[in-house]
Design a protein around this motif. Structure first.
Motif, mmCIF file in Angstrom:
data_model
loop_
_atom_site.group_PDB
_atom_site.id
_atom_site.type_symbol
_atom_site.label_atom_id
_atom_site.label_comp_id
_atom_site.label_asym_id
_atom_site.label_seq_id
_atom_site.Cartn_x
_atom_site.Cartn_y
_atom_site.Cartn_z
ATOM 1 N N ARG A 1 147.484 -39.583 -32.634
ATOM 2 C CA ARG A 1 146.792 -39.456 -33.926
ATOM 3 C C ARG A 1 145.572 -40.384 -33.988
ATOM 4 O O ARG A 1 144.512 -39.998 -34.488
ATOM 5 N N GLN A 2 145.741 -41.603 -33.479
ATOM 6 C CA GLN A 2 144.621 -42.548 -33.482
ATOM 7 C C GLN A 2 143.449 -42.013 -32.680
ATOM 8 O O GLN A 2 142.285 -42.097 -33.097
ATOM 9 N N LEU B 1 132.942 -36.641 -34.376
ATOM 10 C CA LEU B 1 132.431 -35.285 -34.599
ATOM 11 C C LEU B 1 131.791 -35.157 -35.973
ATOM 12 O O LEU B 1 130.731 -34.545 -36.119
ATOM 13 N N THR B 2 132.442 -35.732 -36.987
ATOM 14 C CA THR B 2 131.894 -35.681 -38.352
ATOM 15 C C THR B 2 130.540 -36.366 -38.412
ATOM 16 O O THR B 2 129.584 -35.856 -39.028
ATOM 17 N N GLU B 3 130.428 -37.526 -37.762
ATOM 18 C CA GLU B 3 129.153 -38.248 -37.752
ATOM 19 C C GLU B 3 128.072 -37.439 -37.034
ATOM 20 O O GLU B 3 126.913 -37.398 -37.477
ATOM 21 N N SER C 1 138.119 -39.200 -32.586
ATOM 22 C CA SER C 1 137.310 -38.044 -32.190
ATOM 23 C C SER C 1 136.803 -37.302 -33.418
ATOM 24 O O SER C 1 135.646 -36.856 -33.461
ATOM 25 N N GLN C 2 137.651 -37.181 -34.423
ATOM 26 C CA GLN C 2 137.259 -36.500 -35.650
ATOM 27 C C GLN C 2 136.106 -37.224 -36.340
ATOM 28 O O GLN C 2 135.144 -36.601 -36.808
ATOM 29 N N GLU C 3 136.196 -38.545 -36.411
ATOM 30 C CA GLU C 3 135.135 -39.327 -37.048
ATOM 31 C C GLU C 3 133.828 -39.205 -36.272
ATOM 32 O O GLU C 3 132.745 -39.106 -36.871
ATOM 33 N N LEU D 1 142.826 -38.818 -31.979
ATOM 34 C CA LEU D 1 142.280 -37.645 -32.661
ATOM 35 C C LEU D 1 141.422 -38.039 -33.857
ATOM 36 O O LEU D 1 140.377 -37.435 -34.112
ATOM 37 N N LYS D 2 141.881 -39.064 -34.595
ATOM 38 C CA LYS D 2 141.092 -39.538 -35.743
ATOM 39 C C LYS D 2 139.749 -40.078 -35.289
ATOM 40 O O LYS D 2 138.722 -39.837 -35.939
#
Length: 280
Positions: free
Chosen positions: A196-197, A206-208, A202-204, A199-200
């Motif tokens: 989860r850490q 990607l969002t940026e 990577s998600q941040e 993925l989070k």
């Protein structure tokens, strides 16, 4: 449209779970008769309601609540409504896979040879199609349903959770109230939290990156509202939104503020990483 946990809860949990009360469901139920009547008008086939819950005699866990029966045929009718956005799923001979499975399930229960499906698309386009009985697919369905029933429903063992919104909602309702206790999680939980850490992070990232691209496009648009290139249409429009100033309302009209409050209870899920002290 339901997750395995949704179905499991329906079959095992005695406490009622909040039903889907969306406008989509409301209008779908309301327009069922309209779709059925139009099917009858366009095809000339006579239909009738079936006011019974049907059950397969060999596999009693297989039930069917069908929309209509075709009079004089070993066939039934399923009525659907859908939005304009889903019209491509109904082009030519196409039928969404979940509806094919639903109708094959109905044929497994009833022993019928075919099933009609009629759909109103976007409120202004009406089509109907016939699905022939597929005994090979029906046997696959029977096996899958039998396995689910015997492995999860009868022993009341919850099926594996997934990432669907439905699963999240069901878990929130099954375990609505915390008991306040703290427990030690197992090694699998540690592995999942580590995943989860990552993925989070990577998600941040990607969002940026998406925000960066959006800002570059905005700078190219400048004062213009619409931009086009190849197959892409970009709009940066002016919008006005009115929001309630709850702080102002509370300070100037405390009685009105209190009378308008609506309490709701839920559980908030958070994950934090504890600081680890270095050994000296």
């Amino acid at each position: 449209y339901k997750s395995p946990i949704d179905v499991w809860v329906e079959k095992t949990v005695s406490q009622p779970i909040e039903a889907d009360s969306s406008e989509y469901t409301y209008w779908g139920n309301l327009l069922e008769s309209v779709v059925a009547d139009e099917f009858q008008r366009q095809t000339g086939l006579k239909i009738r309601r079936c006011n019974y819950l049907l059950q397969n005699t060999e596999y009693p866990f297989m039930l069917a609540n069908i929309d209509r029966e075709i009079i004089g045929q070993k066939s039934g009718l399923e009525c659907k409504t859908t939005s304009e956005y889903n019209k491509n799923k109904w082009q030519d001979d196409e039928i969404p896979a979940e509806y094919i499975l639903q109708c094959q399930h109905y044929m497994a229960v009833t022993g019928y040879e075919s099933w009609w499906i009629a759909v109103l698309i976007g409120g202004n386009k009406f089509i109907y199609k016939q699905i022939q009985r597929d005994d090979e697919l029906i046997q696959t369905l029977i096996k899958a349903e039998q396995d689910f029933w015997q492995n999860y429903v009868v022993p009341k063992i919850m099926p594996p959770v997934d990432g669907s919104t439905a699963c999240t909602n069901i878990l929130g309702q099954l375990y609505a109230q915390s008991n306040g206790n703290t427990i030690d999680l197992d090694a699998e939980a540690k592995t999942l939290l580590e995943q989860r850490q990552l993925l989070k992070a990577s998600q941040e990232a990607l969002t940026e990156k998406i925000n960066e691209i959006d800002n570059i496009i905005k700078s190219k648009l400048g004062d213009n509202e619409v931009g086009m290139v190849d197959k892409y249409l970009v709009k940066w429009t002016n919008t006005v939104s009115n929001k309630l100033d709850s702080k102002l309302l509370k300070s100037q009209y405390p009685d009105v503020y209190q009378s308008c409050l609506k309490s709701s209870a839920s559980r908030r899920f958070t994950v934090s990483v504890k600081a680890v002290k270095e050994a000296k």
